[in-house]
Every structure is written in structure tokens, then in C-alpha cells.
Design an enzyme around this catalytic site. Structure first.
Site, PDB file in Angstrom:
ATOM      1  N   CYS A   1       1.297  -8.333  -1.327  1.00 14.11           N
ATOM      2  CA  CYS A   1       1.886  -7.442  -0.542  1.00 14.11           C
ATOM      3  C   CYS A   1       0.917  -8.646   0.948  1.00 14.11           C
ATOM      4  O   CYS A   1      -0.489  -9.236   0.382  1.00 14.11           O
ATOM      5  CB  CYS A   1       0.905  -6.961  -0.432  1.00 14.11           C
ATOM      6  SG  CYS A   1       0.986  -5.357   0.883  1.00 14.11           S
TER       7      CYS A   1
ATOM      8  N   GLU B   1       6.457  -4.185 -10.496  1.00 17.13           N
ATOM      9  CA  GLU B   1       6.061  -3.495 -10.781  1.00 17.13           C
ATOM     10  C   GLU B   1       6.116  -1.831 -10.973  1.00 17.13           C
ATOM     11  O   GLU B   1       6.389  -1.603  -9.318  1.00 17.13           O
ATOM     12  CB  GLU B   1       3.613  -3.175 -10.930  1.00 17.13           C
ATOM     13  CG  GLU B   1       3.381  -4.173 -11.738  1.00 17.13           C
ATOM     14  CD  GLU B   1       2.111  -3.909 -11.426  1.00 17.13           C
ATOM     15  OE1 GLU B   1       1.096  -5.267 -11.991  1.00 17.13           O
ATOM     16  OE2 GLU B   1       1.645  -3.039 -10.818  1.00 17.13           O
TER      17      GLU B   1
ATOM     18  N   CYS C   1      -7.812  -3.529  -3.019  1.00 15.77           N
ATOM     19  CA  CYS C   1      -6.094  -3.234  -3.888  1.00 15.77           C
ATOM     20  C   CYS C   1      -5.737  -4.629  -4.635  1.00 15.77           C
ATOM     21  O   CYS C   1      -5.708  -5.477  -4.285  1.00 15.77           O
ATOM     22  CB  CYS C   1      -5.075  -2.838  -2.847  1.00 15.77           C
ATOM     23  SG  CYS C   1      -3.236  -3.500  -3.343  1.00 15.77           S
TER      24      CYS C   1
ATOM     25  N   CYS D   1       6.651   4.944  -8.849  1.00 14.90           N
ATOM     26  CA  CYS D   1       6.034   5.010  -7.928  1.00 14.90           C
ATOM     27  C   CYS D   1       7.412   3.614  -8.273  1.00 14.90           C
ATOM     28  O   CYS D   1       5.943   2.317  -9.506  1.00 14.90           O
ATOM     29  CB  CYS D   1       4.640   4.877  -8.373  1.00 14.90           C
ATOM     30  SG  CYS D   1       3.706   3.829  -7.188  1.00 14.90           S
TER      31      CYS D   1
ATOM     32  N   CYS E   1      -6.123  -5.649   1.376  1.00 12.27           N
ATOM     33  CA  CYS E   1      -6.696  -4.909   1.621  1.00 12.27           C
ATOM     34  C   CYS E   1      -7.803  -5.014   0.339  1.00 12.27           C
ATOM     35  O   CYS E   1      -6.837  -5.326  -0.451  1.00 12.27           O
ATOM     36  CB  CYS E   1      -5.872  -3.222   0.986  1.00 12.27           C
ATOM     37  SG  CYS E   1      -4.933  -2.563   2.921  1.00 12.27           S
TER      38      CYS E   1
ATOM     39  N   CYS F   1      -2.285   0.149  -8.690  1.00 10.25           N
ATOM     40  CA  CYS F   1      -1.372  -1.325  -8.000  1.00 10.25           C
ATOM     41  C   CYS F   1      -1.815  -2.583  -7.873  1.00 10.25           C
ATOM     42  O   CYS F   1      -2.993  -3.026  -7.730  1.00 10.25           O
ATOM     43  CB  CYS F   1      -1.258  -1.073  -6.071  1.00 10.25           C
ATOM     44  SG  CYS F   1      -0.080  -1.254  -5.422  1.00 10.25           S
TER      45      CYS F   1
HETATM   46  N1  SAH Z   1       0.801  -0.905   1.211  1.00  4.41           N
HETATM   47  C1  SAH Z   1       0.939   0.687   1.574  1.00  4.41           C
HETATM   48  C2  SAH Z   1       2.026   0.973  -0.268  1.00  4.41           C
HETATM   49  C3  SAH Z   1       1.263   1.175  -1.462  1.00  4.41           C
HETATM   50  S1  SAH Z   1      -0.569   1.208  -2.043  1.00  4.41           S
HETATM   51  C4  SAH Z   1       0.545   1.766   1.796  1.00  4.41           C
HETATM   52  O1  SAH Z   1      -1.147   1.026   2.268  1.00  4.41           O
HETATM   53  O2  SAH Z   1      -0.264   2.834   1.136  1.00  4.41           O
HETATM   54  C5  SAH Z   1      -0.345   2.624  -2.172  1.00  4.41           C
HETATM   55  C6  SAH Z   1      -1.712   3.559  -2.031  1.00  4.41           C
HETATM   56  O3  SAH Z   1      -2.305   2.867  -3.501  1.00  4.41           O
HETATM   57  C7  SAH Z   1      -2.282   3.168  -0.979  1.00  4.41           C
HETATM   58  O4  SAH Z   1      -3.704   3.993  -0.562  1.00  4.41           O
HETATM   59  C8  SAH Z   1      -3.169   1.704  -1.652  1.00  4.41           C
HETATM   60  O5  SAH Z   1      -4.294   1.885  -0.639  1.00  4.41           O
HETATM   61  C9  SAH Z   1      -3.653   2.924  -3.065  1.00  4.41           C
HETATM   62  N2  SAH Z   1      -4.663   1.699  -3.430  1.00  4.41           N
HETATM   63  C10 SAH Z   1      -4.029   0.323  -3.746  1.00  4.41           C
HETATM   64  N3  SAH Z   1      -5.295   0.112  -4.560  1.00  4.41           N
HETATM   65  C11 SAH Z   1      -6.037   0.866  -5.299  1.00  4.41           C
HETATM   66  C12 SAH Z   1      -7.015   1.258  -5.882  1.00  4.41           C
HETATM   67  N4  SAH Z   1      -7.106   0.063  -6.520  1.00  4.41           N
HETATM   68  N5  SAH Z   1      -7.561   2.240  -6.669  1.00  4.41           N
HETATM   69  C13 SAH Z   1      -6.628   3.528  -5.782  1.00  4.41           C
HETATM   70  N6  SAH Z   1      -6.340   2.858  -5.202  1.00  4.41           N
HETATM   71  C14 SAH Z   1      -5.261   1.824  -4.226  1.00  4.41           C
END
Ligand code: SAH
Length: 356
Positions: free
Chosen positions: A114, A93, A121, A107, A118, A338
Site C-alpha cells: 500500500c 493476505e 498500519c 477480509c 499510515c 493488516c
Molecule cells: N486502505 C483501506 C483498507 C485497508 S485498512 C483503508 O485505509 O481503509 C483496513 C482498516 O484497518 C483501516 O481502517 C485501517 O486503518 C485499519 N488498520 C490498519 N492497521 C491496523 C492495526 N494495526 N490495528 C487496527 N486497525 C488497523
């Protein structure tokens, strides 16, 4: 140019030129048409003779390494989300956000899936599939740049905040940065590019020596090991202390500001004690905190912090002299967080646990 040739599976620009019997200046024309003039396809490269264009098309050469499957636009038209298919059927995406004035942010994704899992995410919950190539990363930006061009607009900012962990695909991400930045091509200034990482310490150290003025954002999300490990498995490998030391070294070496991302999760990281502990980590440095309202995902049993609580949390950071911004959510009606769109269309990838 090297990156462009790799798109077609060649080891070098020279090998690519040889395979298609292209003179070096023809190769330059091709590259400039794709990256600077943003043509739609080979057929539209009028600087190349008709018969050469036909030959390249007949031999299966393509300018696009990512094909749009679905493009959704939010009701307010400010957010467009694209789901793109790669040549092997994987999907990633990218999201275009159009802010006030002429400011636009795209973005982009650096990996299909990944591995870092997390808890909050959607991409992380679905598992890791593969690294993208530099061109596959760049082409997500090229797609939206072409779309914006039809409306006399440009991409002003790129963030590596789509799917994947950019620093787990370091070389391709740097390759994409070179393509984005090339003054003879796409021409986007380093300062307009931000790489966001889950906090991979060795790569943060390497990046500090890269000599580029690209912005660094760290997904911190919690100030203590206990809290951070509960939502980010990567913290079991790189503890908060070690991460903050790497950040301090980066800041000293590069004299660049670091952005810390902090997704506000109810009852997880949003109490007063967390705000105070976060302020302590930030103190004395050129650091900026982005407080991010949580976009709920179907997989996670987490809830976002109320607006009122976000403001109280921000107040504590303000009082401690830590600069903060509360990120404005965009595109919630089109699942722009994301991994959300891909999660709707693709079966879950084989779960590969984070490499610890
Ligand atoms: N792997 C990298 C980049 C991708 S995630 C990283 O971890 O930074 C980009 C950002 O989106 C990160 O700060 C992540 O924590 C945040 N993110 C992921 N899922 C999310 C969600 N459901 N709501 C808000 N932010 C989110």
C-alpha cells in the site's frame, strides 16, 4: 466472464474462448463451475468432457490466480488467516472470521502492499508493490468459500479491509464486486460487501454515482487535520473538511449509511476533546463509528488505548447521539492485523511514497 478471461491474460471472454477453442456454452460452464459451484480445479468440472478438461490442463489453464502459502488458524478456531502467492511471486493476505451463528466475514486485499503509509498500519509501513486484478481479488474470497463449503458454511460478508487501498485500484475493485455479486456466479448481495478507504475524495464522489448498494467505510482515525496528518499522510492532500463534504454528498445521493473507522491510539486520538470533535463531525448524518482496538505492529512505536479509556471515549459519543460499535479483536494470536503475516515472510517492498 470478462474478468475470468482476463485471469488468463486475455482482453475479452471472446479472445479467451477462441484461444482455447471453447464454445460460448462451454465458457459459461467453466465460469459457473468456478464461481458458483466452487470446484477445486479444472479436473473437477465434470460437466466438461474428459478430453476437453485434459486439453485445458495440458495447455496450462488454471482456475486459481492465488495460491495459499500458509493458512493459520487461531486457537479459538474463529479466525483463519491465509497468505497467498500471486503468479509473479508477490504475496497478499486474506482473513476469514467466523462469528456467532452462521455469520462469516472474509477480509480481502486489493493491492500488494500500500502506498498510503499510515503510521499504525503494517502494510503501509512496508510500501507499495502493485495493484491486484479483479480475479486475484475475487479468488481470495473463492478460496475461503471453498473451504467453508466443506463444512456446509458460506461467506456472508466481504470487507475490503486487507492490504492496499481499494479506491487506488478502483476499476479492479469494481470488477471484483461484480464477480462477487453476479447472481449467475458467486451471488453475494451488494449489502453484504463493504469497501474501506483511506479517504480518496474523487473516488468517493465517483462511487456515489456507481448505483451499487455496497457499504462504504472511511478510515477517519482522527477528527482534526493536525492529528490526522500526523498519522495519515493522505490527509495532507485531502483535508478532514473536504473528506467530510464528500461523505455528506455521498450520503445525500445514495441515502446509505457510512461507517467511520477509528483506531484507538493512546495519546494520539483518544482524549475527551477528540471524542467531542469527532461527535461534531458525525452530527446530523446517518453515520456510524467503529472504534477499533489497535493491533500493535513491530514497526510502529504506537500503543493501543486501554479498554477503560475506549469506554469513556464511547460514552462521549453516546451522549452526543452518535451510534458506535467497539470492534471485537479477532485472531490476535495469529497476527491477523493488516499486513502482519506478509511482513513476517516478505522483505520490505521498495518504499514508494504516497502520491500526493
Ligand atoms: N486502505 C483501506 C483498507 C485497508 S485498512 C483503508 O485505509 O481503509 C483496513 C482498516 O484497518 C483501516 O481502517 C485501517 O486503518 C485499519 N488498520 C490498519 N492497521 C491496523 C492495526 N494495526 N490495528 C487496527 N486497525 C488497523
Amino acid at each position: 466472464m470478462e474478468e475470468t478471461s482476463r485471469r488468463a491474460g486475455f482482453a475479452s471472454a471472446a479472445a479467451f474462448a477462441e484461444a482455447y477453442a471453447l464454445k460460448p456454452y462451454r465458457l459459461t460452464q467453466l465460469y459457473r463451475s468456478a464461481t458458483k459451484e466452487l470446484v477445486d480445479g479444472i479436473d473437477a468440472i465434470s460437466v466438461l468432457p474428459r478430453d476437453l478438461r485434459d486439453k485445458l490442463i495440458a495447455e496450462g489453464m488454471e482456475l486459481e490466480s492465488v495460491a495459499p502459502v500458509v493458512i493459520q488458524r487461531s486457537n479459538d478456531k474463529q479466525t483463519s488467516k491465509g497468505l497467498f502467492r500471486l503468479h509473479d511471486g508477490n504475496e497478499v493476505e486474506a482473513v476469514l472470521m467466523e462469528h456467532w451463528g452462521d455469520r462469516t466475514t472474509v477480509c480481502i486485499s486489493s493491492q500488494a502492499g500500500c502506498a498510503y503509509a499510515c503510521a499504525f498500519c503494517s502494510t503501509g509501513q512496508a510500501g507499495y508493490t502493485r495493484n491486484l486484478t479483479a480475479v486475484e481479488i475475487f479468488d481470495q474470497a473463492r478460496f475461503f468459500a471453498r473451504e467453508l463449503k466443506t463444512r456446509n458454511k458460506k461467506i456472508t460478508n466481504i470487507v475490503f479491509m486487507g492490504q492496499g487501498e481499494p479506491f487506488a485500484n478502483y476499476d479492479a475493485v469494481m470488477g471484483a464486486v461484480r464477480l462477487l455479486n453476479d447472481p449467475n456466479g458467486f451471488g453475494l448481495g451488494h449489502r453484504h460487501i463493504t469497501i474501506s478507504t483511506v479517504g480518496l475524495v474523487p473516488q468517493i464522489e465517483k462511487f456515489a454515482d456507481e448505483g451499487v448498494q455496497v457499504n462504504l467505510a472511511i478510515s477517519l482515525h482522527a477528527p482534526t487535520d493536525e492529528q490526522r496528518s500526523s498519522i495519515m499522510p493522505v490527509n495532507r492532500k485531502f483535508k478532514v473538511d473536504e473528506l467530510m463534504r464528500a461523505c455528506a454528498n455521498y450520503a445525500t445521493k445514495t441515502r446509505r449509511k457510512i461507517f467511520f473507522e477509528y483506531v484507538m491510539l493512546e495519546g494520539v486520538n483518544d482524549d475527551d476533546a477528540s471524542a467531542k470533535a469527532l461527535a461534531k463531525l458525525m452530527r446530523g448524518h446517518l453515520y456510524h463509528v467503529n472504534l477499533i482496538p489497535y493491533n500493535s505492529t513491530p514497526d510502529a512505536p504506537l500503543r493501543g488505548t486501554s479498554e477503560e479509556r475506549v469506554r469513556a471515549f464511547q460514552k462521549i459519543l453516546d451522549a452526543a447521539g452518535v451510534p458506535t460499535t467497539v470492534r471485537t479483536p479477532m485472531g490476535r494470536d495469529i497476527a491477523a492485523a493488516c499486513g502482519q503475516l506478509r511482513a513476517e515472510t516478505q522483505p520490505k517492498a521498495r518504499k514508494i511514497p504516497v502520491a500526493l
